[in-house]
Write a protein that holds these residues in place. Structure first.
Motif, short mmCIF file in Angstrom:
data_model
loop_
_atom_site.label_atom_id
_atom_site.label_comp_id
_atom_site.label_asym_id
_atom_site.label_seq_id
_atom_site.Cartn_x
_atom_site.Cartn_y
_atom_site.Cartn_z
N GLN A 52 0.84 -1.20 0.00
CA GLN A 52 0.00 0.00 0.00
C GLN A 52 0.87 1.25 0.00
O GLN A 52 0.63 2.19 -0.75
CB GLN A 52 -0.92 -0.02 1.22
CG GLN A 52 -1.96 1.05 1.23
CD GLN A 52 -3.13 0.73 0.34
OE1 GLN A 52 -3.16 -0.23 -0.39
NE2 GLN A 52 -4.13 1.58 0.41
N TRP A 56 1.27 3.99 -3.22
CA TRP A 56 0.96 5.41 -3.07
C TRP A 56 2.10 6.29 -3.57
O TRP A 56 1.88 7.45 -3.91
CB TRP A 56 0.66 5.75 -1.62
CG TRP A 56 -0.67 5.25 -1.16
CD1 TRP A 56 -1.72 4.86 -1.94
CD2 TRP A 56 -1.09 5.08 0.18
NE1 TRP A 56 -2.78 4.45 -1.17
CE2 TRP A 56 -2.41 4.58 0.16
CE3 TRP A 56 -0.50 5.29 1.41
CZ2 TRP A 56 -3.13 4.31 1.30
CZ3 TRP A 56 -1.22 5.02 2.54
CH2 TRP A 56 -2.52 4.53 2.49
N TYR A 59 1.46 7.21 -7.43
CA TYR A 59 0.32 8.02 -7.85
C TYR A 59 0.65 9.50 -7.77
O TYR A 59 1.50 9.91 -6.99
CB TYR A 59 -0.90 7.75 -6.96
CG TYR A 59 -1.42 6.35 -7.07
CD1 TYR A 59 -1.68 5.77 -8.30
CD2 TYR A 59 -1.65 5.60 -5.93
CE1 TYR A 59 -2.16 4.49 -8.39
CE2 TYR A 59 -2.14 4.31 -6.02
CZ TYR A 59 -2.39 3.77 -7.26
OH TYR A 59 -2.86 2.50 -7.36
N LYS A 68 -7.99 6.44 1.36
CA LYS A 68 -7.06 5.92 2.36
C LYS A 68 -7.73 5.65 3.70
O LYS A 68 -7.23 4.86 4.49
CB LYS A 68 -5.91 6.90 2.57
CG LYS A 68 -4.97 7.00 1.40
CD LYS A 68 -3.85 7.96 1.71
CE LYS A 68 -2.93 8.13 0.53
NZ LYS A 68 -1.83 9.03 0.81
N GLU A 111 -9.54 1.87 -4.70
CA GLU A 111 -8.36 2.27 -5.46
C GLU A 111 -8.50 1.88 -6.94
O GLU A 111 -8.15 2.66 -7.83
CB GLU A 111 -7.12 1.61 -4.85
CG GLU A 111 -5.83 2.06 -5.44
CD GLU A 111 -4.64 1.44 -4.73
OE1 GLU A 111 -3.56 1.48 -5.33
OE2 GLU A 111 -4.80 0.91 -3.63
#
Length: 120
Positions: A52, A56, A59, A68, A111
């Motif tokens: 995770q 991130w 992006y 989140k 997501e």
């Protein structure tokens, strides 16, 4: 969006580990194993958290900020059940973990939805 292959691979890993975590807490009936999960679940939680964090980084800034919260609520509920087993009524912790562990899966789905919406 750059690094599409890497992002899709990380989403696949997160999807598998979140389903594994969710099904473990859904199926497990023994109170002892809910509060002290076996090593493969702890490793799966760690893999989920690491992937995770890594995803991130790929992006654009703050694109998935609202998604989140599902991740944080799910991870916090699992950590609360592991750390505070003696201080709180175990029935409430079992309900908390069994319901909130699926938020990890929902965070991955949101997501995926965000990536689909971002492509348009």
């Amino acid at each position: 969006m750059k690094y599409k292959i890497i992002i899709y691979f990380l989403i696949f890993i997160k999807l598998i580990s979140s389903v594994l975590i969710g099904f473990y807490y859904l199926i497990e009936e023994k109170q002892k194993l809910i509060f002290k999960p076996p090593p493969f679940i702890l490793i799966s939680i760690l893999i989920f958290a690491i992937t995770q964090y890594i995803s991130w980084q790929f992006y654009p800034k703050n694109i998935f900020l609202k998604h989140k919260r599902f991740y944080y609520i799910g991870l916090t509920s699992i950590c609360i059940s592991i750390v505070f087993t003696d201080n709180i009524n175990p029935t409430y912790l079992i309900i908390l973990v069994k319901s909130c562990s699926w938020l990890l899966f929902i965070s991955v789905l949101s997501e995926i939805h965000g990536i689909y919406k971002f492509k348009k």
